[in-house]
Motif scaffolding. Structure first.
Motif, PDB file in Angstrom:
ATOM      1  N   LEU A  49       0.822  -1.203   0.000  1.00  0.00           N
ATOM      2  CA  LEU A  49       0.000   0.000   0.000  1.00  0.00           C
ATOM      3  C   LEU A  49       0.861   1.259   0.000  1.00  0.00           C
ATOM      4  O   LEU A  49       1.894   1.309   0.661  1.00  0.00           O
ATOM      5  N   THR A  50       0.394   2.266  -0.731  1.00  0.00           N
ATOM      6  CA  THR A  50       1.035   3.578  -0.631  1.00  0.00           C
ATOM      7  C   THR A  50       0.624   4.179   0.714  1.00  0.00           C
ATOM      8  O   THR A  50      -0.370   3.738   1.308  1.00  0.00           O
ATOM      9  N   PRO A  51       1.338   5.176   1.200  1.00  0.00           N
ATOM     10  CA  PRO A  51       0.922   5.807   2.463  1.00  0.00           C
ATOM     11  C   PRO A  51      -0.521   6.331   2.414  1.00  0.00           C
ATOM     12  O   PRO A  51      -1.267   6.210   3.380  1.00  0.00           O
ATOM     13  N   GLU A  52      -0.918   6.900   1.285  1.00  0.00           N
ATOM     14  CA  GLU A  52      -2.278   7.422   1.143  1.00  0.00           C
ATOM     15  C   GLU A  52      -3.303   6.284   1.177  1.00  0.00           C
ATOM     16  O   GLU A  52      -4.355   6.403   1.818  1.00  0.00           O
ATOM     17  N   GLU A  53      -2.990   5.201   0.478  1.00  0.00           N
ATOM     18  CA  GLU A  53      -3.898   4.044   0.480  1.00  0.00           C
ATOM     19  C   GLU A  53      -4.008   3.462   1.880  1.00  0.00           C
ATOM     20  O   GLU A  53      -5.106   3.155   2.343  1.00  0.00           O
ATOM     21  N   ALA A  54      -2.879   3.325   2.559  1.00  0.00           N
ATOM     22  CA  ALA A  54      -2.878   2.748   3.903  1.00  0.00           C
ATOM     23  C   ALA A  54      -3.703   3.602   4.856  1.00  0.00           C
ATOM     24  O   ALA A  54      -4.456   3.082   5.679  1.00  0.00           O
ATOM     25  N   GLN A  55      -3.592   4.914   4.737  1.00  0.00           N
ATOM     26  CA  GLN A  55      -4.326   5.817   5.615  1.00  0.00           C
ATOM     27  C   GLN A  55      -5.838   5.647   5.438  1.00  0.00           C
ATOM     28  O   GLN A  55      -6.588   5.722   6.407  1.00  0.00           O
ATOM     29  N   SER A  56      -6.297   5.376   4.237  1.00  0.00           N
ATOM     30  CA  SER A  56      -7.728   5.172   3.980  1.00  0.00           C
ATOM     31  C   SER A  56      -8.150   3.725   4.222  1.00  0.00           C
ATOM     32  O   SER A  56      -9.257   3.465   4.686  1.00  0.00           O
ATOM     33  N   PHE A  57      -7.249   2.797   3.897  1.00  0.00           N
ATOM     34  CA  PHE A  57      -7.581   1.375   3.942  1.00  0.00           C
ATOM     35  C   PHE A  57      -7.747   0.841   5.365  1.00  0.00           C
ATOM     36  O   PHE A  57      -8.733   0.177   5.681  1.00  0.00           O
TER      37      PHE A  57
END
Length: 157
Positions: A49-57
């Motif tokens: 996951l990208t940091p942005e994806e991880a933050q939402s996921f």
């Protein structure tokens, strides 16, 4: 004298039982936390996951996990009721129990559909598919790990 002795023995026994229960709950909590940490690490590695994806996921995934666990616990309780159901139950009671059981199964499916759509809004479809694959791989990993630990314990005996 006997009453005082009985009182002291009873009190001692109560404290002993309470400490055993608290220790068992603590062990269970520790195991659950270790399991969760291992799962998060496993999924993080597999999903890339990208940091942005991880933050939402992760908030959505954690909420799904909690709802899924609650639904599974409710279904397991109904499974126990189905197992323990006797021939003395009336048709009306049996119908009610089977409908509740089917409803719980349906709720689990609805959760999967609901969260699948949320994941598709957060992640590219390829990563959603990877998530499902990684969850299956993690289950198999944990089964093997548990089996290997059990086999190791029996070899020590």
């Amino acid at each position: 004298m006997i009453n005082k002795t009985l009182y002291i023995v009873s009190l001692t026994l109560l404290f002993f039982v309470q400490s055993v229960v608290v220790h068992a709950q603590h062990d269970k909590s520790d195991r659950w936390e270790k399991f969760r940490a291992e799962k998060v690490s496993f999924l993080t590695d597999k999903l890339d996951l990208t940091p942005e994806e991880a933050q939402s996921f992760w908030p959505v995934y954690n909420k799904m996990e909690k709802e899924r666990m609650d639904a599974q616990m409710a279904r397991r309780e109904l499974e126990k009721q189905v197992r323990d159901a006797g021939e003395t139950m009336s048709d009306k009671e049996i119908i009610k129990l089977t409908r509740e059981f089917a409803q719980k199964m349906d709720e689990e499916g609805t959760l999967a559909t609901k969260y699948n759509e949320q994941f598709l809004k957060i992640l590219p479809p390829q990563k959603v598919l990877k998530m499902y694959k990684a969850e299956g791989e993690f289950r198999m990993y944990m089964f093997r790990k548990y089996r290997d630990q059990r086999e190791g314990e029996t070899k020590k005996d």
